[in-house]
Design an enzyme around this catalytic site. Structure first.
Site, PDB file in Angstrom:
ATOM      1  N   GLU A 121       0.848  -1.186   0.000  1.00  0.00           N
ATOM      2  CA  GLU A 121       0.000   0.000   0.000  1.00  0.00           C
ATOM      3  C   GLU A 121       0.884   1.238   0.000  1.00  0.00           C
ATOM      4  OE1 GLU A 121      -3.445   0.605  -0.145  1.00  0.00           O
ATOM      5  OE2 GLU A 121      -2.694   2.655  -0.175  1.00  0.00           O
TER       6      GLU A 121
ATOM      7  N   ASN B 180       5.559   1.582  -3.315  1.00  0.00           N
ATOM      8  CA  ASN B 180       4.921   1.886  -4.583  1.00  0.00           C
ATOM      9  C   ASN B 180       5.132   0.680  -5.490  1.00  0.00           C
ATOM     10  OD1 ASN B 180       4.152   2.784  -7.072  1.00  0.00           O
ATOM     11  ND2 ASN B 180       5.180   4.763  -6.911  1.00  0.00           N
TER      12      ASN B 180
ATOM     13  N   ASP C 206      -7.551   2.409  -8.195  1.00  0.00           N
ATOM     14  CA  ASP C 206      -7.962   3.741  -8.623  1.00  0.00           C
ATOM     15  C   ASP C 206      -8.308   3.728 -10.104  1.00  0.00           C
ATOM     16  OD1 ASP C 206      -7.649   4.768  -6.179  1.00  0.00           O
ATOM     17  OD2 ASP C 206      -5.760   5.806  -6.566  1.00  0.00           O
TER      18      ASP C 206
ATOM     19  N   THR D 170     -13.139  -7.147   1.126  1.00  0.00           N
ATOM     20  CA  THR D 170     -12.477  -5.855   1.297  1.00  0.00           C
ATOM     21  C   THR D 170     -13.468  -4.760   1.652  1.00  0.00           C
ATOM     22  OG1 THR D 170     -12.672  -4.947  -0.927  1.00  0.00           O
ATOM     23  CG2 THR D 170     -10.947  -6.569  -0.580  1.00  0.00           C
TER      24      THR D 170
ATOM     25  N   GLU E  34     -13.649  -1.897   0.399  1.00  0.00           N
ATOM     26  CA  GLU E  34     -14.163  -1.264  -0.808  1.00  0.00           C
ATOM     27  C   GLU E  34     -15.320  -2.081  -1.382  1.00  0.00           C
ATOM     28  OE1 GLU E  34     -12.600   1.604  -1.328  1.00  0.00           O
ATOM     29  OE2 GLU E  34     -13.974   2.117  -2.955  1.00  0.00           O
TER      30      GLU E  34
END
Lengths: 254, 434
Positions: free
Chosen positions: A97, A130, A153, A228, A230
């Site tokens: 993350e 990253n 995203d 999750t 999300e």
């Protein structure tokens, strides 16, 4: 400042103490430490039960040391890891993350879970990194058997498509760290992104689609749309999800 | 002048300084020097300066050339740079046969070993490929657009080379990485299968090169901003040896001279037989020679060839046929520099071979200007001038500026904690609403 949301005796951290930005720029230069090569990834920090620190480095580990096999890229608040951990209790998995506050939360969450459930959740961990830039710094060739990209995203603007975590170029790197036969899971509630991820994977010569019946039988698949944070949000709002699940294959020379 | 530039990282245009480059024809037929937008070539077999003919319809170079290379066969030559042009030249006539327009500035260029494709890397870390066509004067066809074959995620690619057997393409970037990718039979569909990553550098990788002992066995050598030269088994991505140039320079110069930031490796060049690697170091006036034991897989210090104080080579080249090591120094785009003043300085190290170097310690370390092949004719063509004294004044100051530019482009900026907070507050995506 005094309460940081982490109770001592295995209390779960509370999300509201870890307010974070929704996004982080994947293109900017990173200021967190990154291992120079997979050799330098210190597993004892992540999985102390599997790599006890006092073992001494006299090379007495006769058995080949365990390696991380699953990577959840953009793990967010870590729901999938927590869901996967009991399903694959002997598999090491890591969440990656970019947002440091979120990573902190997941770290505390895992520590709390371990404290509350001794002997469990020792096989999951999280790292702030990253993954669009540093995947090869963490994993060796053909090391991973599963990679997850859940609700990434969407980056709608065409100008920002290069920030998407699935692209032809990045799939090269994911293919490199995955073993042949390994499975890449993607899911999103954004139709446009779903199509994008599917078409990238279809075009890529090192991936082939996993048949629908096989997906249905896969116990992991159910977690994608339930585990999750999300996905729960999407489910609450009655949203639709779009998945693309592909297998890493070896290249056939024409 | 230099100090202000270092303190103020936002100096605009500092990245525009481009070092001079040199390349030698593999069979020793010719040698080429690039400085700013200017390409200079000298025909060594005829002993004449080459006049380039650039009439195939494309534009000419108008900004700094960042990369040049000869193909392995020697038949082709490619040049590319900040003007977003990639030009491919035939070396027999020095005619430009193809001009390709890139969307972004180009940082590296290479020609495949079979002379069929040219690849170039842009500032976003994407490698593009174009099919080369001999007789494409008429049909600058629509279907010959560059196709992207691989990418380093938003990282400047500093160097790109094909392996001697042509099976792999290696790319190095500022994020410390070297990627070795299988170059497929039909590369138009992309090069997706990564053979290995060579990871070990702790700063940007500035240059890579292949070196071989036999037809079947070759190795990769790399140099970087961490002031190391590294030897790799690139097929397996294994680091075989690391040579700490900084430590050696500290021994040679005394620790005060070996200032940390300025010992980045500027260029490396292997000898024909693979037994030597020449190393150009960013602020060292000379060339360091490393013995490269490809059987024992070791790099060791051989000797240093020092040159006059004001000569710091920016690029190195050698060819398969001769034992000359070509070195060049120079930089372009000084703020007030007219293009007519694009001066370079060329120095040649003879006997670039291990046995000869170690046996004839008394021999000349570098050739005097009079001893250079074809003498003044060559120097005039490639340096642009013979006036060495004036030239070196210019070059010394140019190099000071160059140091800034190399670091501005390739080193990650490190801000103090306060400065970072301040920058965060200044972000325009978080405007304070009143």
């Amino acid at each position: 400042m005094t309460t940081n949301g982490v109770g001592g005796g295995g209390k779960l951290p509370r999300k509201r103490f870890y307010r974070a930005r929704a996004h982080s720029n994947p293109l900017s230069d990173s200021h967190f430490p990154v291992p120079i090569s997979p050799k330098e990834v210190d597993l004892s920090q992540h999985y102390p039960r599997y790599f006890p620190a006092d073992k001494g480095s006299d090379g007495e580990e006769a058995a080949a040391p365990q390696q991380i096999r699953f990577a959840d890229v953009g793990c967010g608040f870590g729901g999938l890891l927590v869901g996967l951990s009991p399903l694959f209790p002997d598999t090491l998995m890591i969440g990656m993350e970019l947002r440091d506050k979120v990573t902190e939360y997941v770290k505390e969450r895992i520590l709390a879970l371990r404290a509350a459930n001794p002997g469990q959740y020792d096989n999951i961990s999280v790292v702030r990194t990253n993954s669009m830039k540093y995947i090869p710094n963490y994993f060796r060739k053909a090391q991973l058997t599963k990679m997850f990209f859940l609700f990434p995203d969407p980056h709608f603007k065409e100008k920002n498509h290069r920030r998407r975590v699935i692209s032809m170029q990045l799939l090269d790197e994911y293919a490199y760290v995955m073993e042949v036969g390994g499975i890449i899971y993607t899911i999103t509630d954004v139709e446009e992104l779903g199509e994008w991820m599917r078409s990238c994977l279809e075009k890529h010569p090192l991936f082939e689609t996993v048949p629908e019946e096989e997906i249905k039988a896969d116990p992991v698949f159910k977690l994608l749309s339930t585990a999750t944070e999300e996905s729960q949000k999407v489910a609450r709002n009655g949203g639709q999800t779009f998945h693309a699940i592909f297998r890493r294959i070896s290249l056939k020379e024409e | 002048m230099e100090d202000t530039a270092v303190e103020e990282p936002e100096v605009s245009g500092a990245a525009e300084f481009a070092p001079a480059l040199v390349a030698a024809h593999p069979q020793g037929n010719s040698v080429a020097v690039a400085i700013g937008p200017e390409l200079r070539a000298f025909d060594l077999s005829a002993g004449l300066p080459v006049s380039l003919s650039d009439d195939c319809g494309g534009r000419s170079h108008s900004d700094a050339i960042r990369a040049i290379c000869f193909s392995v066969s020697g038949a082709l030559f490619a040049s590319a740079g900040d003007d977003k042009l990639v030009k491919v030249w035939k070396t027999d006539s020095w005619r430009c046969i193809q001009t390709i327009t890139s969307e972004k500035r180009v940082s590296a260029v290479a020609i495949s070993n079979d002379d069929l494709y040219v690849t170039f890397a842009d500032k976003f870390g994407v490698v593009w490929l174009v099919t080369l066509r001999e007789d494409s004067a008429e049909q600058v066809s629509v279907d010959n657009k560059p196709v992207s074959i691989l990418g380093h995620y938003c990282s400047i690619i500093t160097s790109m080379k094909f392996s001697p057997d042509g099976r792999f393409i290696a790319t190095a970037d500022r994020d410390f990485k070297i990627r070795v990718t299988l170059f497929p039979k039909n590369p138009l569909k992309g090069a997706h299968e990564i053979q290995s990553f060579c990871l070990g550098h702790t700063d940007f990788v500035s240059c890579i090169t292949f070196t071989s002992i036999s037809e079947t066995q070759s190795f990769l050598v790399s140099g970087g901003g961490d002031s190391t030269v590294r030897l790799w088994d690139y097929v397996n991505g294994c680091l075989l040896d690391t040579f700490q140039v900084r430590d050696k320079m500290g021994e040679l110069l005394g620790p005060n001279e070996a200032d940390d930031s300025s010992l980045a490796i500027a260029d490396i060049c292997p000898s024909i037989d693979g037994s030597l690697v020449a190393v150009a170091i960013q602020s060292f006036s000379g060339v360091m020679l490393l013995a490269c034991d490809l059987v024992g897989k070791k790099l060791s210090f051989l000797k240093v060839i020092t040159m006059e104080k004001s000569y710091i080579p920016t690029s190195l080249a050698s060819s398969l046929s001769s034992e000359l090591l070509w070195t060049v120094m120079g930089a372009s785009n000084m703020p007030n520099q007219a293009s007519s003043h694009l001066l370079t300085r060329l120095r040649i190290i003879p006997c670039f071979q291990k046995d000869r170097l170690s046996s004839s310690d008394a021999g000349p370390a570098t050739l005097e200007d009079g001893e250079v092949p074809h003498g003044e004719k060559l120097l005039l063509a490639l340096q642009g001038s013979l006036d060495v004294t004036k030239q070196e004044e210019v070059l010394a100051s140019v190099l000071a500026a160059l140091k800034v530019s190399m670091h501005k482009m390739l080193v990650k900026k490190h801000y103090s904690e306060e400065r970072r907070e301040q920058r965060k507050r200044g972000r325009n995506d978080k405007k304070i609403k009143n």
